[in-house]
Design an enzyme around this catalytic site. Structure first.
Site, short mmCIF file in Angstrom:
data_model
loop_
_atom_site.label_atom_id
_atom_site.label_comp_id
_atom_site.label_asym_id
_atom_site.label_seq_id
_atom_site.Cartn_x
_atom_site.Cartn_y
_atom_site.Cartn_z
N LYS A 186 47.25 44.76 38.68
CA LYS A 186 46.75 43.48 38.83
C LYS A 186 47.66 42.22 38.47
O LYS A 186 48.89 42.50 38.30
CB LYS A 186 45.36 43.38 37.77
CG LYS A 186 44.51 44.57 38.06
CD LYS A 186 43.68 44.26 39.45
CE LYS A 186 43.03 45.53 40.09
NZ LYS A 186 41.97 46.07 39.32
C1 LIG Z 1 40.86 47.34 39.75
C2 LIG Z 1 39.65 46.86 39.82
C3 LIG Z 1 38.40 47.48 39.06
C4 LIG Z 1 38.70 48.43 37.83
O1 LIG Z 1 39.91 48.04 36.84
P1 LIG Z 1 40.28 49.04 35.78
O2 LIG Z 1 40.92 48.07 34.67
O3 LIG Z 1 41.20 49.76 36.63
O4 LIG Z 1 39.15 49.73 35.49
C5 LIG Z 1 37.24 46.85 39.02
N1 LIG Z 1 36.83 46.11 40.14
C6 LIG Z 1 37.77 45.75 41.05
C7 LIG Z 1 37.29 44.83 42.09
C8 LIG Z 1 39.07 46.02 40.87
O5 LIG Z 1 40.11 45.66 41.67
#
Ligand SMILES: *Cc1c(COP(=O)(O)O)cnc(C)c1O
Length: 383
Positions: A186
């Protein structure tokens, strides 16, 4: 053709020397679990989001799950969301015994279609859960309007949207609740981790208990001077608190995220200009009429010809370019088909985009000559 001698991944985190030094300091400090740095990270995040309450979790998934619980989602309830997202969005709904009620996306900007949400709401609906896909803010005004009219809560899956804004307001600075992810893919990371941003005092208290065994020390504190070694358990909570090692990374990433995002946005604009001439072969995420800032999390392109996608991705891979088809619409996965009766054809726009989408490399350290190379390879594929 620009020469590139290394593999260009879809994404790669950028970690500064200051971050590394901070992590070393924590490791030497003797306090590794949730402690002063987690507190500071939450305080810094709160400032970033205009003073709202922030609670960190081990992941966005854990934060989404706990927030749905706090919002009262239980077995038999319904949560309205998009099928065009990472599976975590719907898994947390299903884990609570509730039904994810999918609403199709718009073919142009790949976000959920607000015009179709009202019809999807029933007497069982508790929460609407929009996703800011790729970092493009969803059209929130009509969604909050429906929620207010029907007495529903809105939980924004903002995993892609750190640094996004909608009508000049930062995502996370307004609305019912937002969840951000700090997974390394992210826009900013804490190794693994996530946070929930919200105002409701009841929900804050619930989340605080839920992320640490349902343990409430304040009850004992009230009755005894040195009560901190005693505690009460008010419900069976989970264990999803962030560690100070993770917070150390997050604190520095937060200071750097605007710089990281600006670079992502510049590269995104360069992709747009360079690919504009290939409109007959591919299209890009549409630009909504409302004012927004894109976080530059993902750069999705949509091939006109779905049949070509596998060859396209193989060709990129052969040429050392990592590209990913984010996402397969959730209603096509076995669990969601078998459990909720969804089938192919239910959400034609999500299927259309899902069959054609490819996300291209986009990260701070991607160099312009590397990006030019990616564009050339794409051009070569189509010629
Ligand atoms: C990455 C992601 C998540 C989950 O994030 P984590 O921190 O890995 O649990 C949830 N929703 C979306 C749209 C994502 O891209």
């Amino acid at each position: 053709m620009p020469k590139v001698d290394k593999f260009l991944p879809l994404s790669r985190p950028t970690v500064s020397d200051e971050t590394i030094e901070e992590v070393v300091r924590v490791l030497k400090s003797g306090w590794l679990a949730t402690g002063p740095l987690t507190k500071k990270f939450e305080k810094d995040l709160s400032e970033y989001f205009g003073g709202r309450s922030v609670l960190c979790f081990t992941s966005a998934t854990a934060g989404l799950h706990a927030t749905l619980m706090a919002m009262g989602v239980q077995e038999g309830d319904e949560v309205v969301t998009t099928p065009f997202t990472f599976v975590a969005t719907a898994n947390v709904i299903a884990m609570l015994g509730a039904k994810p009620v999918f609403v199709d996306i718009k073919k142009d900007d790949f976000n959920v279609d607000p015009d179709k949400i009202a019809d999807a709401c029933t007497s069982k609906t508790k929460v609407i859960m929009p996703v800011h896909y790729a970092g493009l803010s969803v059209d929130l005004d009509p969604i909050y309007e429906i929620a207010n009219l029907k007495g529903l809560r809105v939980l924004e899956d903002a995993a892609h949207a750190f640094g996004s804004s909608y009508k000049k307001r930062k995502i996370g600075a307004f609305g019912d609740a937002q969840v951000f992810s700090f997974h390394p893919i992210k826009n900013m990371t804490s190794g693994e981790g996530g946070c929930v941003v919200l105002d409701s005092e009841y929900e804050q208290k619930f989340l605080n208990l839920q992320r640490f065994h349902g343990i409430d020390r304040s009850i004992w504190d009230r009755f005894s001077k040195n009560g901190s070694c005693y505690y009460d358990v008010v419900f069976p909570g989970f264990k999803s608190n962030l560690s100070d090692i993770q917070a150390a990374i997050g604190i520095h990433q937060l200071q750097e995220v605007e710089t990281l995002n600006d670079r992502r946005r510049r590269l995104m604009a360069r992709y747009r200009r360079a690919l504009e001439g290939m409109r007959d072969k591919l299209h890009m995420q549409g630009i909504p009429k409302y004012d927004f800032v894109h976080s530059g999390h993902l750069f999705p392109i949509c091939l006109q010809d779905a049949e070509k996608r596998d060859d396209f991705m193989s060709f990129l891979k052969e040429n050392s370019i990592g590209a990913t088809p984010y996402y397969t619409p959730l209603h096509l996965f076995t669990y969601y088909r078998d459990t909720f009766g969804y089938k192919r054809g239910d959400f034609p726009n999500a299927e259309y985009v899902g069959e054609r989408v490819v996300c291209l490399p986009l990260y701070y350290d991607l160099e312009e000559n590397e990006q030019d190379y990616i564009v050339e390879i794409i051009g070569k594929f189509f010629s």
